[in-house]
Motif scaffolding. Structure first.
Motif, PDB file in Angstrom:
ATOM      1  N   SER A  69      -7.363  -7.927   8.214  1.00 23.89           N
ATOM      2  CA  SER A  69      -8.240  -6.764   8.018  1.00 23.89           C
ATOM      3  C   SER A  69      -8.840  -6.798   6.611  1.00 23.89           C
ATOM      4  O   SER A  69      -8.359  -7.508   5.726  1.00 23.89           O
ATOM      5  CB  SER A  69      -7.400  -5.481   8.192  1.00 23.89           C
ATOM      6  N   GLY A  70      -9.891  -6.032   6.424  1.00 25.57           N
ATOM      7  CA  GLY A  70     -10.428  -5.717   5.103  1.00 25.57           C
ATOM      8  C   GLY A  70     -10.716  -6.917   4.203  1.00 25.57           C
ATOM      9  O   GLY A  70     -11.374  -7.883   4.599  1.00 25.57           O
ATOM     10  N   ILE A  71     -10.196  -6.847   2.983  1.00 23.01           N
ATOM     11  CA  ILE A  71     -10.466  -7.867   1.961  1.00 23.01           C
ATOM     12  C   ILE A  71      -9.872  -9.220   2.379  1.00 23.01           C
ATOM     13  O   ILE A  71     -10.498 -10.269   2.200  1.00 23.01           O
ATOM     14  CB  ILE A  71      -9.903  -7.411   0.594  1.00 23.01           C
ATOM     15  N   GLY A  72      -8.657  -9.188   2.943  1.00 28.02           N
ATOM     16  CA  GLY A  72      -8.022 -10.434   3.387  1.00 28.02           C
ATOM     17  C   GLY A  72      -8.828 -11.109   4.482  1.00 28.02           C
ATOM     18  O   GLY A  72      -9.000 -12.337   4.486  1.00 28.02           O
ATOM     19  N   ILE A  81       1.089  -8.935   9.257  1.00 26.54           N
ATOM     20  CA  ILE A  81       2.165  -8.287  10.012  1.00 26.54           C
ATOM     21  C   ILE A  81       1.662  -7.890  11.397  1.00 26.54           C
ATOM     22  O   ILE A  81       2.435  -7.731  12.328  1.00 26.54           O
ATOM     23  CB  ILE A  81       2.721  -7.071   9.219  1.00 26.54           C
ATOM     24  N   GLN A  82       0.349  -7.743  11.512  1.00 24.87           N
ATOM     25  CA  GLN A  82      -0.265  -7.397  12.800  1.00 24.87           C
ATOM     26  C   GLN A  82      -0.831  -8.679  13.420  1.00 24.87           C
ATOM     27  O   GLN A  82      -1.940  -9.101  13.086  1.00 24.87           O
ATOM     28  CB  GLN A  82      -1.372  -6.374  12.595  1.00 24.87           C
ATOM     29  N   ILE A  91       3.660 -12.567   9.372  1.00 22.06           N
ATOM     30  CA  ILE A  91       4.520 -12.399   8.192  1.00 22.06           C
ATOM     31  C   ILE A  91       4.667 -10.916   7.866  1.00 22.06           C
ATOM     32  O   ILE A  91       3.717 -10.142   8.032  1.00 22.06           O
ATOM     33  CB  ILE A  91       3.986 -13.150   6.944  1.00 22.06           C
ATOM     34  N   ASP A  92       5.873 -10.534   7.459  1.00 18.96           N
ATOM     35  CA  ASP A  92       6.064  -9.250   6.783  1.00 18.96           C
ATOM     36  C   ASP A  92       6.352  -9.627   5.339  1.00 18.96           C
ATOM     37  O   ASP A  92       7.415 -10.167   5.031  1.00 18.96           O
ATOM     38  CB  ASP A  92       7.239  -8.477   7.397  1.00 18.96           C
ATOM     39  N   GLY A 116      -1.249  -5.427   1.407  1.00 21.26           N
ATOM     40  CA  GLY A 116      -0.862  -4.245   0.642  1.00 21.26           C
ATOM     41  C   GLY A 116      -1.063  -2.977   1.440  1.00 21.26           C
ATOM     42  O   GLY A 116      -1.770  -2.960   2.443  1.00 21.26           O
ATOM     43  N   SER A 174      -5.616  -4.512  -8.425  1.00 17.61           N
ATOM     44  CA  SER A 174      -6.510  -3.368  -8.146  1.00 17.61           C
ATOM     45  C   SER A 174      -6.973  -2.827  -9.489  1.00 17.61           C
ATOM     46  O   SER A 174      -6.322  -3.066 -10.506  1.00 17.61           O
ATOM     47  CB  SER A 174      -5.726  -2.278  -7.404  1.00 17.61           C
ATOM     48  N   TYR A 227       1.584   3.288  -6.201  1.00 15.66           N
ATOM     49  CA  TYR A 227       0.597   2.214  -6.025  1.00 15.66           C
ATOM     50  C   TYR A 227       0.241   1.604  -7.377  1.00 15.66           C
ATOM     51  O   TYR A 227       0.202   0.383  -7.549  1.00 15.66           O
ATOM     52  CB  TYR A 227      -0.644   2.798  -5.343  1.00 15.66           C
ATOM     53  N   LYS A 279       0.751  -2.200  -8.736  1.00 15.63           N
ATOM     54  CA  LYS A 279      -0.408  -3.044  -9.066  1.00 15.63           C
ATOM     55  C   LYS A 279      -0.412  -3.456 -10.548  1.00 15.63           C
ATOM     56  O   LYS A 279      -0.833  -4.563 -10.881  1.00 15.63           O
ATOM     57  CB  LYS A 279      -1.704  -2.315  -8.698  1.00 15.63           C
ATOM     58  N   PRO A 305      -9.912  -5.316  -7.329  1.00 18.10           N
ATOM     59  CA  PRO A 305     -11.048  -4.675  -6.660  1.00 18.10           C
ATOM     60  C   PRO A 305     -11.163  -3.203  -7.038  1.00 18.10           C
ATOM     61  O   PRO A 305     -10.165  -2.545  -7.364  1.00 18.10           O
ATOM     62  CB  PRO A 305     -10.709  -4.825  -5.170  1.00 18.10           C
ATOM     63  N   GLY A 306     -12.395  -2.708  -6.976  1.00 12.30           N
ATOM     64  CA  GLY A 306     -12.646  -1.284  -7.205  1.00 12.30           C
ATOM     65  C   GLY A 306     -12.444  -0.511  -5.917  1.00 12.30           C
ATOM     66  O   GLY A 306     -11.391  -0.592  -5.283  1.00 12.30           O
ATOM     67  N   ILE A 307     -13.478   0.206  -5.501  1.00 16.82           N
ATOM     68  CA  ILE A 307     -13.364   1.068  -4.320  1.00 16.82           C
ATOM     69  C   ILE A 307     -14.139   0.395  -3.192  1.00 16.82           C
ATOM     70  O   ILE A 307     -15.374   0.386  -3.175  1.00 16.82           O
ATOM     71  CB  ILE A 307     -13.886   2.472  -4.667  1.00 16.82           C
ATOM     72  N   TYR A 356      -8.924   2.748   3.498  1.00 16.35           N
ATOM     73  CA  TYR A 356      -9.425   4.055   3.067  1.00 16.35           C
ATOM     74  C   TYR A 356      -9.601   5.036   4.220  1.00 16.35           C
ATOM     75  O   TYR A 356      -9.773   6.233   3.984  1.00 16.35           O
ATOM     76  CB  TYR A 356     -10.764   3.903   2.325  1.00 16.35           C
TER      77      TYR A 356
HETATM   78  N1  LIG Z   1      -9.813  -1.225  -0.315  1.00 13.05           N
HETATM   79  C1  LIG Z   1      -9.802  -1.060  -1.618  1.00 13.05           C
HETATM   80  O1  LIG Z   1     -10.595  -0.293  -2.181  1.00 13.05           O
HETATM   81  C2  LIG Z   1      -8.848  -1.836  -2.487  1.00 13.05           C
HETATM   82  C3  LIG Z   1      -9.004  -1.719  -3.877  1.00 13.05           C
HETATM   83  C4  LIG Z   1      -8.143  -2.424  -4.709  1.00 13.05           C
HETATM   84  C5  LIG Z   1      -7.151  -3.216  -4.169  1.00 13.05           C
HETATM   85  N2  LIG Z   1      -7.019  -3.288  -2.810  1.00 13.05           N
HETATM   86  C6  LIG Z   1      -5.946  -4.145  -2.310  1.00 13.05           C
HETATM   87  O2  LIG Z   1      -6.469  -5.072  -1.411  1.00 13.05           O
HETATM   88  C7  LIG Z   1      -5.456  -5.467  -0.486  1.00 13.05           C
HETATM   89  C8  LIG Z   1      -6.026  -5.394   0.913  1.00 13.05           C
HETATM   90  O3  LIG Z   1      -6.427  -4.067   1.155  1.00 13.05           O
HETATM   91  P1  LIG Z   1      -7.565  -3.685   2.204  1.00 13.05           P
HETATM   92  O4  LIG Z   1      -8.350  -2.587   1.591  1.00 13.05           O
HETATM   93  O5  LIG Z   1      -8.247  -4.882   2.698  1.00 13.05           O
HETATM   94  O6  LIG Z   1      -6.641  -3.005   3.327  1.00 13.05           O
HETATM   95  P2  LIG Z   1      -6.551  -3.168   4.916  1.00 13.05           P
HETATM   96  O7  LIG Z   1      -5.657  -2.060   5.342  1.00 13.05           O
HETATM   97  O8  LIG Z   1      -7.907  -3.292   5.509  1.00 13.05           O
HETATM   98  O9  LIG Z   1      -5.807  -4.574   5.098  1.00 13.05           O
HETATM   99  C9  LIG Z   1      -4.472  -4.755   4.720  1.00 13.05           C
HETATM  100  C10 LIG Z   1      -3.854  -5.799   5.625  1.00 13.05           C
HETATM  101  O10 LIG Z   1      -2.514  -6.033   5.172  1.00 13.05           O
HETATM  102  C11 LIG Z   1      -1.657  -6.064   6.297  1.00 13.05           C
HETATM  103  N3  LIG Z   1      -0.303  -5.696   5.896  1.00 13.05           N
HETATM  104  C12 LIG Z   1       0.160  -4.478   5.538  1.00 13.05           C
HETATM  105  N4  LIG Z   1       1.464  -4.535   5.285  1.00 13.05           N
HETATM  106  C13 LIG Z   1       1.847  -5.824   5.471  1.00 13.05           C
HETATM  107  C14 LIG Z   1       3.073  -6.508   5.357  1.00 13.05           C
HETATM  108  N5  LIG Z   1       4.208  -5.872   5.016  1.00 13.05           N
HETATM  109  N6  LIG Z   1       3.100  -7.833   5.600  1.00 13.05           N
HETATM  110  C15 LIG Z   1       1.978  -8.499   5.964  1.00 13.05           C
HETATM  111  N7  LIG Z   1       0.791  -7.900   6.113  1.00 13.05           N
HETATM  112  C16 LIG Z   1       0.729  -6.564   5.864  1.00 13.05           C
HETATM  113  C17 LIG Z   1      -2.263  -5.077   7.280  1.00 13.05           C
HETATM  114  O11 LIG Z   1      -1.801  -5.320   8.610  1.00 13.05           O
HETATM  115  C18 LIG Z   1      -3.750  -5.331   7.085  1.00 13.05           C
HETATM  116  O12 LIG Z   1      -4.221  -6.332   7.957  1.00 13.05           O
HETATM  117  C19 LIG Z   1      -4.273  -4.542  -0.746  1.00 13.05           C
HETATM  118  O13 LIG Z   1      -3.312  -5.197  -1.547  1.00 13.05           O
HETATM  119  C20 LIG Z   1      -4.895  -3.393  -1.513  1.00 13.05           C
HETATM  120  O14 LIG Z   1      -3.972  -2.725  -2.340  1.00 13.05           O
HETATM  121  C21 LIG Z   1      -7.840  -2.624  -1.963  1.00 13.05           C
END
Ligand SMILES: NC(=O)c1ccc[n+]([C@@H]2O[C@H](COP(=O)([O-])OP(=O)(O)OC[C@H]3O[C@@H](n4cnc5c(N)ncnc54)[C@H](O)[C@@H]3O)[C@@H](O)[C@H]2O)c1
Length: 250
Positions: A14-17, A36-37, A60-61, A90, A141, A154, A158, A184-186, A192
């Motif tokens: 999901s997201g950034i990953g 984890i999903q 992975i967890d 995260g 972050s 959090y 971080k 990353p910022g917001i 979110y």
């Molecule tokens: N979105 C933002 O604005 C932002 C800003 C700064 C930092 N971050 C950091 O970026 C990272 C990714 O966040 P995102 O916004 O893409 O969130 P997201 O919720 O879209 O993605 C997070 C992914 O991590 C996975 N995950 C959660 N717990 C887990 C675990 N125990 N083991 C394995 N996988 C796990 C989730 O299943 C999900 O696929 C995080 O570390 C977050 O703190 C995000």
């Protein structure tokens, strides 16, 4: 930028990953999409393959140390090496002032966001030293650079990720392992969704926090991650690169 590099990304479902996994695939990496999903990880791996890249999904967890060791072992037995890793998984944790911040929730945020990175670094760096080098990026972050009321757990995790990144970078720079972080910022990701809960005013509020006047996109963070993982960042060690629309410049 990552041609034939074996690249492990946690939280890649999901997201950034996910964005980093997609870009790594386009840049030629063999991507290990770990989450984890499992269903989400499989969907992202399938998307990469569909687009002509190379990817596999793995469960992975990150809060469990032995899972990191097992995953790195599995990657090495399949691909022979691990060139790059993005410790990204995260969770946001609660929003509450310190006295109202639940103890268990605090420990869970530390387990996933800080210990998850710590365990990952141990397994990955050990392998990179054996093979003579590699590159790590940890996802910190802006919450690891400055404080923000309501997110002490959090923010503690971080800030810790940045500390781990800088100290380990000094320890392994001379042995060919580059270790950096992104801040990353917001960024508009599912993380979110729970905070906004469909409220346009809250969404608008977050949009105005960054000087750029808009949400960041996960793809914009992925650009920094992939560059830091690539050989093009060969002299960059121990850096916490903000990708935040100017948030921390103020
Ligand atoms: N979105 C933002 O604005 C932002 C800003 C700064 C930092 N971050 C950091 O970026 C990272 C990714 O966040 P995102 O916004 O893409 O969130 P997201 O919720 O879209 O993605 C997070 C992914 O991590 C996975 N995950 C959660 N717990 C887990 C675990 N125990 N083991 C394995 N996988 C796990 C989730 O299943 C999900 O696929 C995080 O570390 C977050 O703190 C995000």
């Amino acid at each position: 930028m990552l041609k034939n590099k074996v690249t492990l990304i946690t939280g890649a479902g999901s997201g950034i990953g996910r964005a980093a996994a997609m870009l790594s695939g386009r840049e030629g990496a063999h991507v290990i999409v770990a989450d984890i999903q499992m269903e989400q990880a499989e969907a992202v791996a399938a998307e990469i393959v569909h687009a002509g890249g190379k990817a596999v999904a793995r469960h992975i967890d990150v809060a469990q140390r032995d899972r990191h060791e097992a995953l790195v072992d599995q990657v090495v037995s399949t691909h022979g090496r691990l060139d790059a890793a993005f410790n990204n998984a995260g969770i946001p944790g609660p929003v509450a002032p310190l006295l109202n911040y639940d103890d268990e929730a605090f420990l869970r945020v530390i387990d996933v966001n800080l210990k998850g990175v710590w365990y990952g670094m141990k397994a990955q760096i050990r392998q990179m030293l054996v093979q003579g080098g590699g590159a790590l990026v940890n996802n910190a972050s802006i919450g690891g650079v400055v404080g923000k009321a309501g997110i002490c757990g959090y923010s503690a995790a971080k800030h810790g990720v940045l500390g781990l990144t800088k100290s380990a970078a000094l320890e392994y720079a001379s042995q060919g392992v580059r270790i950096n972080a992104v801040c990353p910022g917001i960024i508009k990701t599912p993380l979110y969704d729970g905070v906004i809960q469909g409220d346009p005013a809250t969404e608008q509020y977050f949009q105005t926090l960054q000087p750029v006047g808009r949400w960041g996109r996960p793809e914009e963070v992925a650009e920094a991650v992939v560059w830091l993982l690539s050989d093009r960042a060969s002299l960059v060690h121990g850096h916490g690169m903000v990708v935040d629309g100017g948030f921390t410049a103020a």
